[in-house]
Structures are given as C-alpha cells and as structure tokens.
Design a protein around this motif. Sequence first.
Motif, PDB file in Angstrom:
ATOM      1  N   LEU A  67       0.765  -1.056  -0.071  1.00  0.00           N
ATOM      2  CA  LEU A  67       0.034   0.040  -0.004  1.00  0.00           C
ATOM      3  C   LEU A  67       0.859   1.441   0.003  1.00  0.00           C
ATOM      4  O   LEU A  67       0.437   2.328  -0.815  1.00  0.00           O
ATOM      5  CB  LEU A  67      -0.955   0.019   1.247  1.00  0.00           C
ATOM      6  CG  LEU A  67      -1.721   1.278   1.496  1.00  0.00           C
ATOM      7  CD1 LEU A  67      -2.627   1.448   0.293  1.00  0.00           C
ATOM      8  CD2 LEU A  67      -2.515   1.153   2.738  1.00  0.00           C
ATOM      9  N   PHE A  68       2.084   1.164   0.677  1.00  0.00           N
ATOM     10  CA  PHE A  68       2.650   2.325   0.970  1.00  0.00           C
ATOM     11  C   PHE A  68       3.482   2.804  -0.295  1.00  0.00           C
ATOM     12  O   PHE A  68       3.800   3.756  -0.768  1.00  0.00           O
ATOM     13  CB  PHE A  68       3.796   2.262   2.224  1.00  0.00           C
ATOM     14  CG  PHE A  68       4.513   3.414   2.385  1.00  0.00           C
ATOM     15  CD1 PHE A  68       3.859   4.772   2.739  1.00  0.00           C
ATOM     16  CD2 PHE A  68       5.832   3.643   2.472  1.00  0.00           C
ATOM     17  CE1 PHE A  68       4.414   5.687   3.257  1.00  0.00           C
ATOM     18  CE2 PHE A  68       6.468   4.650   2.530  1.00  0.00           C
ATOM     19  CZ  PHE A  68       5.929   5.841   3.176  1.00  0.00           C
ATOM     20  N   ASP A  69       3.946   1.528  -1.058  1.00  0.00           N
ATOM     21  CA  ASP A  69       4.555   1.926  -2.327  1.00  0.00           C
ATOM     22  C   ASP A  69       3.447   2.505  -3.627  1.00  0.00           C
ATOM     23  O   ASP A  69       4.153   3.098  -4.572  1.00  0.00           O
ATOM     24  CB  ASP A  69       4.862   0.260  -2.731  1.00  0.00           C
ATOM     25  CG  ASP A  69       5.719   0.667  -3.960  1.00  0.00           C
ATOM     26  OD1 ASP A  69       6.805   1.267  -3.925  1.00  0.00           O
ATOM     27  OD2 ASP A  69       5.520  -0.071  -5.304  1.00  0.00           O
ATOM     28  N   MET A  70       2.312   2.381  -3.265  1.00  0.00           N
ATOM     29  CA  MET A  70       1.399   2.880  -4.162  1.00  0.00           C
ATOM     30  C   MET A  70       0.901   4.454  -4.015  1.00  0.00           C
ATOM     31  O   MET A  70       0.343   5.119  -4.864  1.00  0.00           O
ATOM     32  CB  MET A  70       0.155   2.206  -4.233  1.00  0.00           C
ATOM     33  CG  MET A  70       0.301   0.725  -4.584  1.00  0.00           C
ATOM     34  SD  MET A  70      -1.286  -0.403  -4.536  1.00  0.00           S
ATOM     35  CE  MET A  70      -0.649  -1.815  -4.998  1.00  0.00           C
ATOM     36  N   LEU A  71       1.596   4.888  -2.858  1.00  0.00           N
ATOM     37  CA  LEU A  71       0.919   6.203  -2.709  1.00  0.00           C
ATOM     38  C   LEU A  71       2.385   7.230  -2.835  1.00  0.00           C
ATOM     39  O   LEU A  71       3.460   6.896  -2.431  1.00  0.00           O
ATOM     40  CB  LEU A  71       0.349   6.374  -1.134  1.00  0.00           C
ATOM     41  CG  LEU A  71      -0.783   5.586  -0.740  1.00  0.00           C
ATOM     42  CD1 LEU A  71      -0.913   5.790   0.767  1.00  0.00           C
ATOM     43  CD2 LEU A  71      -1.803   6.058  -1.912  1.00  0.00           C
ATOM     44  N   PRO A  72       2.179   8.445  -3.282  1.00  0.00           N
ATOM     45  CA  PRO A  72       3.376   9.268  -3.327  1.00  0.00           C
ATOM     46  C   PRO A  72       3.754   9.596  -2.322  1.00  0.00           C
ATOM     47  O   PRO A  72       3.131  10.029  -1.363  1.00  0.00           O
ATOM     48  CB  PRO A  72       2.682  10.407  -4.371  1.00  0.00           C
ATOM     49  CG  PRO A  72       1.107  10.525  -3.916  1.00  0.00           C
ATOM     50  CD  PRO A  72       0.655   9.081  -3.865  1.00  0.00           C
ATOM     51  N   ASP A  73       5.023   9.909  -2.052  1.00  0.00           N
ATOM     52  CA  ASP A  73       5.751  10.712  -1.090  1.00  0.00           C
ATOM     53  C   ASP A  73       5.435  12.202  -1.235  1.00  0.00           C
ATOM     54  O   ASP A  73       6.437  12.950  -1.825  1.00  0.00           O
ATOM     55  CB  ASP A  73       7.447  10.353  -1.450  1.00  0.00           C
ATOM     56  CG  ASP A  73       8.038  11.010   0.153  1.00  0.00           C
ATOM     57  OD1 ASP A  73       7.421  11.405   0.806  1.00  0.00           O
ATOM     58  OD2 ASP A  73       9.537  10.794  -0.053  1.00  0.00           O
ATOM     59  N   THR A  74       4.563  12.689  -0.443  1.00  0.00           N
ATOM     60  CA  THR A  74       4.166  14.194  -0.562  1.00  0.00           C
ATOM     61  C   THR A  74       4.412  14.739   0.880  1.00  0.00           C
ATOM     62  O   THR A  74       3.953  14.189   1.906  1.00  0.00           O
ATOM     63  CB  THR A  74       2.637  14.302  -0.913  1.00  0.00           C
ATOM     64  OG1 THR A  74       2.607  13.422  -2.200  1.00  0.00           O
ATOM     65  CG2 THR A  74       2.373  15.755  -1.106  1.00  0.00           C
TER      66      THR A  74
END
Length: 746
Positions: A67-74
């Motif tokens: 899941l964390f890999d699918m979300l952008p680092d914002t």
Amino acid sequence: MGMSSTTYQVQGLCRDTMYMQVNSQIPEAPGDDEITNKELRLLQNLQNRTYLVVLDGLISISDWNSLFDMLPDTNGSRILLTTHLNVKEINHIDPQIAPMELPYLGMKHGEQLFCQRVFGAKEPPQIYWSKGYYEKVHNISTGLPLAIAVLAGVLRSKAIPMEWDDVFEQLQSNGQPKPVRSIWSLAFDDLPHYLKSCFLYFASVSDNVILYPDRLVRLWIAEGFVVPEKAETLEDVGFDYLKELVSRGLVQVMEKDAGGCIKLVSIHNLLHAFMESEAQDSSFLEIHHHANIANPNTVRRLAIQNYVDAYVYIPDAFPKLRSLLCDFAEDQRSSSSFGDLQPHSLWGNLAELCSRACSISENVDSNTLHGLHFLQGSRFLRVIDLNGLKMQKLPDEIGSIIHLRYLGIRNSNLEELPSSIYKLDNLQTLDVRRTNVGRTVDEFWEIESLRHVLAEKMLLPNCSVPLNNLMTLSGVVPSDLWDEKKCPLNSMIYLRSLSLSGITARHTTALSAALRKMEFLAYLNLSGEVLPSNMFTTTSMRRLQVLILYGKLEGINDLLGDRYVLPNLTVLHLNKLELSQQFVDKLALLPCLAEMELSVVSFSDTTMFFHDGFPSLTKLKLKEVSTIQELVIGKGAMPMLSILALYDCDSLNTLKVLNGLEPLQEVAIYNMPGIIDNIKLEDEKLFDKIKRLTTPMMVTDWGVVSGHFVRRADILHEQRITVASESCFSSMEDAGPGAWIKSSSE
C-alpha cells in the motif's frame, strides 16, 4: 480517505475504494482518459498534493508495504493506521516512528458511558452508588468500551439490586473476572428466544460489512424468525427486533436517515467472531469461504463468503438445505451488496464505499458462469440470496422449489428469469438489482404473497389480481398500455415504497389516479420526461417521508394556490425541474422537511430567496441551478440549517445568510470561483464556515490540496477529527490495540 482492509486485497483498496473517493473529489486532468491503470491514475492524482489516509484493520506487514508503495511521497501527507498488530510487529514496519498504544477507558469515562447506556439522562438511584456497581463493571470489562456497552445492555432492563447481583455472580469465578468473552455469552443467553436467531444471522455476512436493515429484516421474515403481532406489519415487528438488539449494544447503528430512523448497521468484529463460533457450534449456520463443504447432506443453512473469486464450485446436492447465502467478489464501481451507493452526495454513506474493496474482471468467460445445478437436489429451500456470483440464467427447476420465500440474485450477469418462476406461490421477495433482467412472465405478478420486488428496469405489466401484501416496488418501468382503468398500480394500493422510471405524458393521468389511492406510501421515486404533481396536494400522501423526482412536473403552476399536504416529508430531492419562487415558498411551509436537494434545475428568477419557513431543514444542496445569481437565506428561514452545499452553480456569485450562523456547521462549495472572494469580502463569519472548497483559484492564505485549494487550518481540523474517531473505534478491540501515524515526508 478512510477504509477498512480486513479480508480485502490491498490492490483492490487502491484500485477501487481509494480511487473512487479521490476521483469523486478531484476532477481528472486533461488527457487522463488515456490511462487505464487505476493505481497509476491514483498516484498521479495525489502527486504533489496533501492527503490523509485512515486505514483500519491491517494485519499483514507485506500488505502495508504494498500500500505504501502505491502512494506518492508528498510533504505533509499522513497515513493513520489502527491495527491488531502488537507494538513489536508495528516497530518492524518503520522503527523510526514510535507507535501509540491506545488505552482502554478509565474509571471516570467508563462510568459515564455505562450510566448513559443504562439510565439515559436520569440520575442513577442511590443504591447504584452505595453498592459500588461500576467498580464491578470495570473489573469485568477492563475498560473495554464494547464490553461496557454490552453489559449495560444486559443490566438496563433488570431490577437493582436483586438481578444485578445475579449477573455479576455469573461473570465472576473465585473472585477473579472471567475473560471478556463471557460477557458476549451472557448477553446472548439473556436474549429473548425470538432475538437469538436474528442475532446469529449476522454471522452469514463477513465482518466489517455494513448492512441495510431493510434487506436484513426481509431475510428474517423469510426465515420465519419474525412473529406476527396485531396491528403491525411483519416489517414493523422486524425493525422492533433490530432496535432491541441496538439497545442491548449488540448491533451498532452506523448512520440514521434524515427522519432519525436506522439506515445502516454493523456488528463489531469481536461480537462477529463470537456469533460466528456460536452459529457453527449450534449448527445454526455453516460458514465457508470456498464451498468445500465436508458433509452437504446435513447442512440446513449455508453461507459462502468469497471476496477473491466470482465463481466457486458448489456441490450438487444439499437435501436438507433451507437457506443459501452467498457473497462473492463484485464490481465496487457500480454496486453495493446492501443497497444503492451515492458516493457523490455530500451527506452520502462514505462507510459504504469502504465496505467492499475487491473487483472482478468485466470479461465474463462462459466457462465460469454458474448453472446452479445443485438446486435440483435442494427442494426445501426457503431463502436463496446470491451476490456477485457469475451467472446468466436460473435453471427452470427453480419453479419446483415451492417453499421458496426469498430469491435474491444481485450483481450478476443474469439476463432473464425462467418462466417457471410464477409457480413460486410462497415467494415474498424478489431482488434482481444490478442484473440485466428486463421483464418476467406476466403470471409472476399474480403471486399474491409478494411483499418486495426490487429490480433495475423491469417492465411492469397490468395485474389481474390485487397484490395487497406488496409493500416495495423498486426499479420498474411502465408499459405503453397504461390508462386510468388499466394501470397495475391500482392493484398495489398498500405500497410503502415505489420507484418508477421511464414515465411519459401518456402515463401521468393513470399514475396520478393511482397515487391518490396509496395512503401508506412512505417513499416515492419517480423519473421520466413528464411527472404528475398531485403528490404535493393529495391527502393520500400524508405518510410520505421521502420524495425524489427526476423530470418536469405537469401542472405544477396550477397547484401553487393549494396547500401542500406533506406533513411527514423529511427528504426532498428535485432534479431537472423548472422551479419558481412561489413553489419554493410553498415548500417552506412543510413542517418536517430536514433534507432538500435541488439538482440540475432551472429557476424563474435571478435571485432565489428563502424568506422564512423550513423550520426543520438541516441540509441544503444546490447543484447546477441555472440562472440564479444571488442566494439569500432570510432571517426567519432555516433556523436548524447545519450543512449548505453548492455545486456548479455557474451564475451564482452572491450568498447572503441573514438568519444567524450558530447551527451552520459546514459550507461546501465546488467549482464556483466567482463566489469565494465575494463571501470573504462581505461576510467573514460565513467565510469561516467554509469547510470544503474545491475551486481552482489562488488566495494568499490557502494551501494546495487535492488539486484545489483548502485552508490549512481546515486540513489540520479534519486530521484531528479523523484521528479521534478512529482512536475511539480502535479502543474497542479486545487485544491491546495500537495506532500508528506515518508521515510520507518527515
């Protein structure tokens, strides 16, 4: 964004639930239609934007990593996780962030909850204090809110101290409290006999699923759990059963409608685990996930839950089977297992969007279509409820299952119903929503036991027999042969709920005449080119609570001088209508109207003025209301208004609220750039009420969020609220709960 991940695939979470929530708030950028991968589109939509994700029930570290890999680092974005994992396991996820362990309730707050559930607003009697009862409650419940609520549900109907002492004695052994599970057993044993089967029936659905009570009560009735009472319908009695389970703390109310009635319910996962065990141990229900039943010859009630596949092999013979309840993977974009989704509604059910997170392929292989051949060996079935099972037709043998009372085939490829369906003389409910069923044999409409028919767009022919038991008719279209004398609705005068589409001018006379006979109607949804308007003035509509209209009202101007007779109307949605100020003024006199939505309507003037009235209105939504440039809420109007939402009213540039803003909690404005600066300049107090704003314009003290502009203070406010609510929920877990906050960019 909020979601529950238990039993569901992370890929489905991103691709469906998260994507749907984000997409309803963020318009697609130009050119995005070329991208078909939902995960990539989700990533692009969130890129360079601040977001908050609340995730409940994660039990796998590998799922978290995915899941964390699918979300952008914002920068500034947060993910809040409540989980069953212990502190040591959470530390493996990210050792740099310390988890927060959520404590159970202390003595003071626990006693407040207990007294509220037992005594309500009344002061507890002196003997309650003198005998120190809550200390015993706390020792047994260990401060777990769910345990306190359930124990309160047991004690609230018992006399103090005689029966209370007996309860505590049962829960204690050698001076030591038993595990909290003993409270569940006690609460179940304390149920009246008529409620035990109703309670165990919740085990037929997976945990973390949110239910519409209407469908649940219909199933209880078909099973024979509901005992008739004088002067009450079976449905009314069934809802009384549900309310009693709620009052005992065993069922949670997730949402109420505008009239205060129960709209969504759920079961806490701890209670669900208990009832699942109890149901299987008592042979009340067999629960399987892949239909690998060891001994089908003994099964009487079978629930199959499979959220990975839409096809499973089901054995050929269940000679003693009475009920079959199947819940399979489904397409979240277009359906919900327990009712209609309205994700774009401001006060819609966001919880429903989280209740499913799996998707299936749209390309149906004919080899995987289920034939339901096992029905040939299950002649004693009373209930068939199949959700998401890939199938195109029912076997003709369905007509020989003469005891069948409930037939539900939802979210499937079902094309038609067999002609033998008219032989089901005991059928009470037919539910074929989210299917392609367009009609059934005319003889079907002669089944006098029918109580509920729910479809998509099923042709409604003329009826030759009175259907005096029919209460719900949803998703039907009229034939071309209607006239005042030959209208099937004349045979259905006891309807409580009617949803009819495809109405034209040739139907309005017959429909108007039929509506004048329906004195029990509580829900009315009409859609078409031209609609009758007499529901506003006919005395037969006195019980109407929800009115939804899509289309032009015929002769509405002729009724402006009449009194509108809708004393119980709480929800009014008007779509694609031509409105006048006089019509709005007439609506203002309705005493109980709590929710009003005007969508894609034209208005006869440039100013819409709510002079006074609307004494009970709490939610007002205007969407694509053409021509109006100014909206004014007068000093005497809408004293209870708490939510005001404005969508795409292109000409609207002035909003004046003159009635005082104390009840008003939230103003939401979408895609209306001209009105924002005017509100800020003219009414700072009203400007402070704006909680949701998606308008692409630059203002100096605003920050960019989700591609539009929301004040930073509101983001922090929403984060605090979400954390608090999730923390409260997590503290109800039996094992020591943990919560973990992750920053995408520290």
